[in-house]
Design an enzyme around this catalytic site. Structure first.
Site, PDB file in Angstrom:
ATOM      1  N   ASN A  92       0.863  -1.184   0.000  1.00  0.00           N
ATOM      2  CA  ASN A  92       0.000   0.000   0.000  1.00  0.00           C
ATOM      3  C   ASN A  92       0.898   1.232   0.000  1.00  0.00           C
ATOM      4  OD1 ASN A  92      -1.792   2.058   0.495  1.00  0.00           O
ATOM      5  ND2 ASN A  92      -2.362   1.375   2.561  1.00  0.00           N
ATOM      6  N   TRP A  93       0.990   1.866  -1.156  1.00  0.00           N
ATOM      7  CA  TRP A  93       1.899   3.016  -1.282  1.00  0.00           C
ATOM      8  C   TRP A  93       1.303   4.282  -0.680  1.00  0.00           C
ATOM      9  CZ3 TRP A  93       3.761   2.582  -7.130  1.00  0.00           C
ATOM     10  CH2 TRP A  93       4.410   1.334  -7.294  1.00  0.00           C
ATOM     11  N   LYS A  94       0.039   4.223  -0.303  1.00  0.00           N
ATOM     12  CA  LYS A  94      -0.661   5.393   0.281  1.00  0.00           C
ATOM     13  C   LYS A  94      -0.507   6.609  -0.638  1.00  0.00           C
ATOM     14  CE  LYS A  94       0.027   3.356   4.785  1.00  0.00           C
ATOM     15  NZ  LYS A  94       0.119   3.513   6.211  1.00  0.00           N
TER      16      LYS A  94
ATOM     17  N   HIS B 296      -9.228   0.684   5.313  1.00  0.00           N
ATOM     18  CA  HIS B 296      -7.931   0.919   5.959  1.00  0.00           C
ATOM     19  C   HIS B 296      -8.141   1.839   7.162  1.00  0.00           C
ATOM     20  CE1 HIS B 296      -3.869   2.308   6.704  1.00  0.00           C
ATOM     21  NE2 HIS B 296      -3.463   1.213   6.073  1.00  0.00           N
TER      22      HIS B 296
ATOM     23  N   GLU C 290      -6.668   4.292   8.225  1.00  0.00           N
ATOM     24  CA  GLU C 290      -6.550   5.738   7.955  1.00  0.00           C
ATOM     25  C   GLU C 290      -7.854   6.288   7.391  1.00  0.00           C
ATOM     26  OE1 GLU C 290      -2.959   5.400   5.675  1.00  0.00           O
ATOM     27  OE2 GLU C 290      -1.891   4.879   7.507  1.00  0.00           O
TER      28      GLU C 290
ATOM     29  N   GLU D 295      -4.676  -5.634  10.865  1.00  0.00           N
ATOM     30  CA  GLU D 295      -3.716  -4.542  11.038  1.00  0.00           C
ATOM     31  C   GLU D 295      -3.943  -3.843  12.375  1.00  0.00           C
ATOM     32  OE1 GLU D 295      -1.976  -3.253   7.088  1.00  0.00           O
ATOM     33  OE2 GLU D 295      -3.703  -1.967   7.431  1.00  0.00           O
TER      34      GLU D 295
ATOM     35  N   GLY E  82       2.962   1.835  10.970  1.00  0.00           N
ATOM     36  CA  GLY E  82       3.883   2.959  10.820  1.00  0.00           C
ATOM     37  C   GLY E  82       4.648   3.326  12.077  1.00  0.00           C
TER      38      GLY E  82
ATOM     39  N   SER F  21       4.023  -2.415  10.399  1.00  0.00           N
ATOM     40  CA  SER F  21       5.486  -2.411  10.543  1.00  0.00           C
ATOM     41  C   SER F  21       6.130  -3.735  10.130  1.00  0.00           C
ATOM     42  CB  SER F  21       5.889  -2.029  11.977  1.00  0.00           C
ATOM     43  OG  SER F  21       5.441  -0.720  12.282  1.00  0.00           O
TER      44      SER F  21
ATOM     45  N   GLY G  57       2.979  -1.299   4.336  1.00  0.00           N
ATOM     46  CA  GLY G  57       2.971   0.140   4.082  1.00  0.00           C
ATOM     47  C   GLY G  57       4.377   0.613   3.744  1.00  0.00           C
ATOM     48  N   GLY G  58       5.063   1.169   4.733  1.00  0.00           N
ATOM     49  CA  GLY G  58       6.380   1.784   4.539  1.00  0.00           C
ATOM     50  C   GLY G  58       7.364   0.935   3.747  1.00  0.00           C
TER      51      GLY G  58
HETATM   52  C1  PEP Z   1      -0.506  -0.001   6.510  1.00  0.00           C
HETATM   53  O1  PEP Z   1      -0.655   1.210   6.524  1.00  0.00           O
HETATM   54  O2  PEP Z   1      -1.393  -0.754   6.060  1.00  0.00           O
HETATM   55  C2  PEP Z   1       0.725  -0.546   7.057  1.00  0.00           C
HETATM   56  C3  PEP Z   1       0.761  -1.810   7.370  1.00  0.00           C
HETATM   57  O3  PEP Z   1       1.756   0.342   7.194  1.00  0.00           O
HETATM   58  P1  PEP Z   1       3.243  -0.010   7.755  1.00  0.00           P
HETATM   59  O4  PEP Z   1       3.684  -1.275   7.086  1.00  0.00           O
HETATM   60  O5  PEP Z   1       4.046   1.170   7.340  1.00  0.00           O
HETATM   61  O6  PEP Z   1       3.099  -0.160   9.224  1.00  0.00           O
END
Ligand code: PEP
Length: 248
Positions: free
Chosen positions: A12-14, A100, A102, A169, A175, A207, A228-229
């Protein structure tokens, strides 16, 4: 991971990447992961890049590497400024992330709205990736989470539940660098599975990266990751997929 379920790793590049970045990342993934055919890889760039990336990776292009949108609207068309319908997304992608944390936090999306989005995704032939996770680790949070998931998916058919992808999640892990332990993630995911099916793929997100992937994937109910990241770092993301491919 369990041999009966095909691993899936979604990035997920957001709201990140320029168009040039998106091309570099997508081309890198396609080249580096050409032979990792045991894993379904899903790239979820900002929607505005989907059409560009679909030229190389879109529906029917590279069998095990697909595109996904980060969100959708439940209606087929109409006066919803700024929104995208699942029928539109289906032209350029195969998956869509729904709910998600967010979107729940900043756009106040509610469980029934998420169910409508899931139904719209299935209607259009997309595979929904439904996100769910507790905000804090407090007593009773897991039980509440199972109830919340059951509430969202209760009216889906058995066949839809089998096709649905769920991403567990924990919000406190997203994050933050504070990844859940494999044992904790396994315990929660095995409970979430009680309201899904044995075939439903359940991902872990929060993470996850190339350093903790192996331990998490060793758990029998963790079928991959929503990343994510680390999905913005080609080497890290590619390594996660290679680990899953080795273990599959
Ligand atoms: C996410 O936002 O779905 C996520 C898992 O982010 P990260 O891997 O950066 O924690």
């Amino acid at each position: 991971m369990h041999p009966s379920r095909r691993p899936l790793i979604a990035g997920n590049w957001k709201m990140n990447t320029t168009l040039a970045d998106a091309h570099i990342l997508a081309d890198g993934v396609r080249q580096e992961l050409e032979h990792e055919e045991k894993v379904d890889v899903v790239l979820c760039p900002p929607s505005i890049w989907l059409g560009f990336l679909a030229e190389r990776l879109g529906p029917g292009k590279v069998a095990h590497v697909s595109l996904g949108a980060q969100n959708c609207h439940p209606e087929m068309k109409g006066a919803y400024t700024g929104e995208l319908s699942t029928e539109m997304i289906k032209e350029v992608a195969d998956y869509v992330i729904i709910g998600h944390s967010e979107r729940v936090q900043y756009f106040h999306e509610k469980p029934d709205f998420l169910l409508h989005k899931i139904e719209a995704a299935f209607r259009a032939g997309l595979t929904p990736i439904l996100c769910i996770g507790e905000v804090e680790q407090v007593a009773g949070s897991t039980k509440k989470l199972v109830q919340e998931l059951n509430h969202i998916v209760r009216s889906l058919t058995h066949a839809q539940l089998e096709q649905l992808v769920v991403a567990y999640e924990p919000v406190w892990a997203i994050g933050t660098g504070n990844v859940a332990t494999p044992e904790y993630a396994q315990e929660v995911i095995s409970l979430l599975r009680t309201v899904l099916t044995e075939k439903t793929r359940i991902l872990y997100g929060g993470s996850s990266n190339d350093e903790n992937a192996r331990g998490l994937l060793a758990m029998p109910d963790i079928d991959g990751f929503l990343v994510g990241g680390a999905s913005l770092k080609l080497k890290s993301f590619v390594t996660m997929v290679k680990i899953a491919d080795q273990l599959a």
